[in-house]
Design a protein around this motif. Structure first.
Motif, PDB file in Angstrom:
ATOM      1  N   GLU A 136      -5.799   9.818   5.005  1.00  8.27           N
ATOM      2  CA  GLU A 136      -6.450   8.858   4.144  1.00  8.27           C
ATOM      3  C   GLU A 136      -7.850   9.145   3.605  1.00  8.27           C
ATOM      4  N   ASP A 184       0.893  -1.197   0.028  1.00  9.45           N
ATOM      5  CA  ASP A 184       0.143  -0.106  -0.268  1.00  9.45           C
ATOM      6  C   ASP A 184       0.954   1.270   0.043  1.00  9.45           C
ATOM      7  N   LYS A 185       0.525   2.206  -0.506  1.00 12.71           N
ATOM      8  CA  LYS A 185       1.291   3.526  -0.832  1.00 12.71           C
ATOM      9  C   LYS A 185       1.026   4.522   0.382  1.00 12.71           C
ATOM     10  N   LEU A 191      -7.083  11.609   0.809  1.00 11.28           N
ATOM     11  CA  LEU A 191      -6.836  10.888  -0.530  1.00 11.28           C
ATOM     12  C   LEU A 191      -8.021  10.166  -1.403  1.00 11.28           C
ATOM     13  N   ARG A 192      -8.764   9.704  -0.261  1.00 13.32           N
ATOM     14  CA  ARG A 192      -9.837   8.986  -0.873  1.00 13.32           C
ATOM     15  C   ARG A 192     -11.016  10.148  -1.724  1.00 13.32           C
ATOM     16  N   ARG A 193     -10.864  11.046  -1.173  1.00 17.65           N
ATOM     17  CA  ARG A 193     -11.841  12.232  -1.680  1.00 17.65           C
ATOM     18  C   ARG A 193     -11.160  12.406  -2.969  1.00 17.65           C
ATOM     19  N   ARG A 194      -9.806  12.806  -3.079  1.00 21.94           N
ATOM     20  CA  ARG A 194      -9.221  13.140  -4.228  1.00 21.94           C
ATOM     21  C   ARG A 194      -9.551  12.098  -5.422  1.00 21.94           C
ATOM     22  N   THR A 195      -9.264  10.768  -5.021  1.00 23.69           N
ATOM     23  CA  THR A 195      -9.413   9.769  -5.903  1.00 23.69           C
ATOM     24  C   THR A 195     -10.998   9.514  -6.374  1.00 23.69           C
ATOM     25  N   ALA A 196     -11.700  10.000  -5.419  1.00 30.77           N
ATOM     26  CA  ALA A 196     -13.209   9.889  -5.971  1.00 30.77           C
ATOM     27  C   ALA A 196     -13.670  10.877  -6.845  1.00 30.77           C
TER      28      ALA A 196
END
Length: 292
Positions: free
Chosen positions: A284, A120-121, A287-292
Motif C-alpha cells: 500500500e 477499494d482496488k 502504491l501511495r508513492r507511485r500515485t504521489a
C-alpha cells in the motif's frame, strides 16, 4: 515528515499496544473470579466517564450528528458491543497469546472488507497476501484438532465484528469528533452488559478485584488516546506495522501472569499472518508513492 515525528508515532503505537494488552491481562485476571458481564460493566463505567471528560474538555458535545451519521454510529456501537462480548468471552477461556495471534489478521481483513464494501482496488499481490494470512489463521486455530474449540471460533467472530466496527466509520463526516463516536460505543457496551449483569447476577467485588478493573479501564483509555496520537504523529505506512507488537506483549504477559506460552503451531501461524500483513502495508505504501 521529520524523522522525530515518525519516531514519536512509533513509540506511541508501541505504547498503545502495550496499554491494550495490559487491559486485556487485567480483564482476564478479574474474570477468573468475577462474573464476565459484571466485570465489563464496571470497566465500562470507567471508560464512559473518561470519554465524557474528554468530550467536555474538547468541546465535542457542540457538534450534532446528521441522521445518516447517527445511523453509522449506531451500527459501529452495536458491532463494538458484539466484538467486546465475544472477545472477552474467548479471552476468559483461551490463552492471551493465542487470542492475540488470531487478532493479528485484523489489518488483512479490513483491507479485504474495504474492497468488498467500498470497492477499494486491491491487486493480485495484496489479495494473495490476504489469502496467505487467512491460512496462517487456520494454522493458529487448527480446525479438526484437539487444540480447536468453540472459543477459537469466538475469537474469529470477534475479529469479524471489529472489521464491521472499523469499516462503519469510514463514511462519517470529517468534522464529527472522534470522542463522540467512541463515547457512543462505550455507552452502548455499558448498557448491554448491565442488562447482562442483571440476568447473570451480581457478586460483591473485593478491593483487589475493583483495583484490577480500575486498572483495565485506565489502560483502555490510554490505549485509545495513544493509538489516535500515533496515527497523527507519523507516517501511517511506517507506524501501522508496530501494531503487531501487541503479540509480543501478549506472549510476555501471558507467561508472566498466567504461566502460558503459545505452542509452535500458534507461533508459526502468527508469523505467517504478520508477514502477510507487513507485505500488505508495504505494498500500500508503494502504491501511495507511485500515485504521489
Amino acid at each position: 515528515m521529520p524523522s522525530s515525528d515518525n519516531l514519536r508515532g512509533i513509540l506511541l503505537m508501541c505504547a498503545s499496544m502495550a496499554a491494550f494488552t495490559i487491559n486485556d491481562t487485567f480483564m482476564k485476571s478479574v474474570t477468573l473470579t468475577l462474573p464476565l458481564y459484571q466485570t465489563i460493566a464496571l470497566r465500562g463505567l470507567i471508560a464512559v466517564l473518561g470519554l465524557i471528560i474528554l468530550a467536555l474538555a474538547t468541546g465535542a458535545f457542540r457538534f450534532r450528528a446528521s441522521r445518516r451519521d447517527a445511523g453509522l454510529i449506531l451500527l459501529r456501537s452495536l458491532a463494538d458491543v458484539a466484538a467486546t462480548i465475544t472477545f472477552l468471552t474467548a479471552l476468559l477461556h483461551m490463552p492471551l497469546a493465542n487470542l492475540s495471534a488470531i487478532l493479528q489478521a485484523l489489518p488483512l481483513l479490513i483491507t479485504l472488507g474495504a474492497a468488498l464494501v467500498y470497492s477499494d482496488k486491491i491487486g493480485w499481490r495484496r489479495m494473495t497476501a490476504i489469502l496467505v494470512g487467512l491460512i496462517g489463521v487456520l494454522i493458529i486455530i487448527r480446525p479438526g484438532t484437539e487444540g480447536f474449540d468453540r472459543w477459537s471460533l469466538l475469537g474469529v467472530a470477534s475479529v469479524a465484528f471489529v472489521v464491521v466496527r472499523d469499516l462503519s466509520v469510514r463514511p462519517l463526516q470529517g468534522h464529527l469528533p472522534s470522542a463522540i463516536v467512541a463515547l457512543g460505543a462505550a455507552v452502548a457496551v455499558a448498557a448491554m452488559v448491565w442488562i447482562g449483569t442483571a440476568l447473570q447476577g451480581w457478586q460483591p467485588p473485593t478491593g483487589w478485584e475493583l483495583a484490577r478493573v480500575l486498572g483495565a479501564g485506565l489502560f483502555l483509555i490510554v490505549g485509545y488516546l495513544t493509538s489516535v496520537m500515533a496515527m497523527r504523529n507519523g507516517d501511517i505506512g511506517l507506524v501501522a506495522p508496530f501494531r503487531y507488537t501487541s503479540l509480543l506483549w501478549a506472549i510476555a504477559l501471558g507467561f508472566l501472569v498466567f504461566g502460558n506460552l503459545p505452542d509452535g503451531w500458534t507461533i508459526l501461524g502468527a508469523t505467517i499472518v504478520i508477514a502477510a500483513g507487513l507485505f500488505t502495508l508495504w505494498r500500500e505504501r508503494q502504491l501511495r508513492r507511485r500515485t504521489a
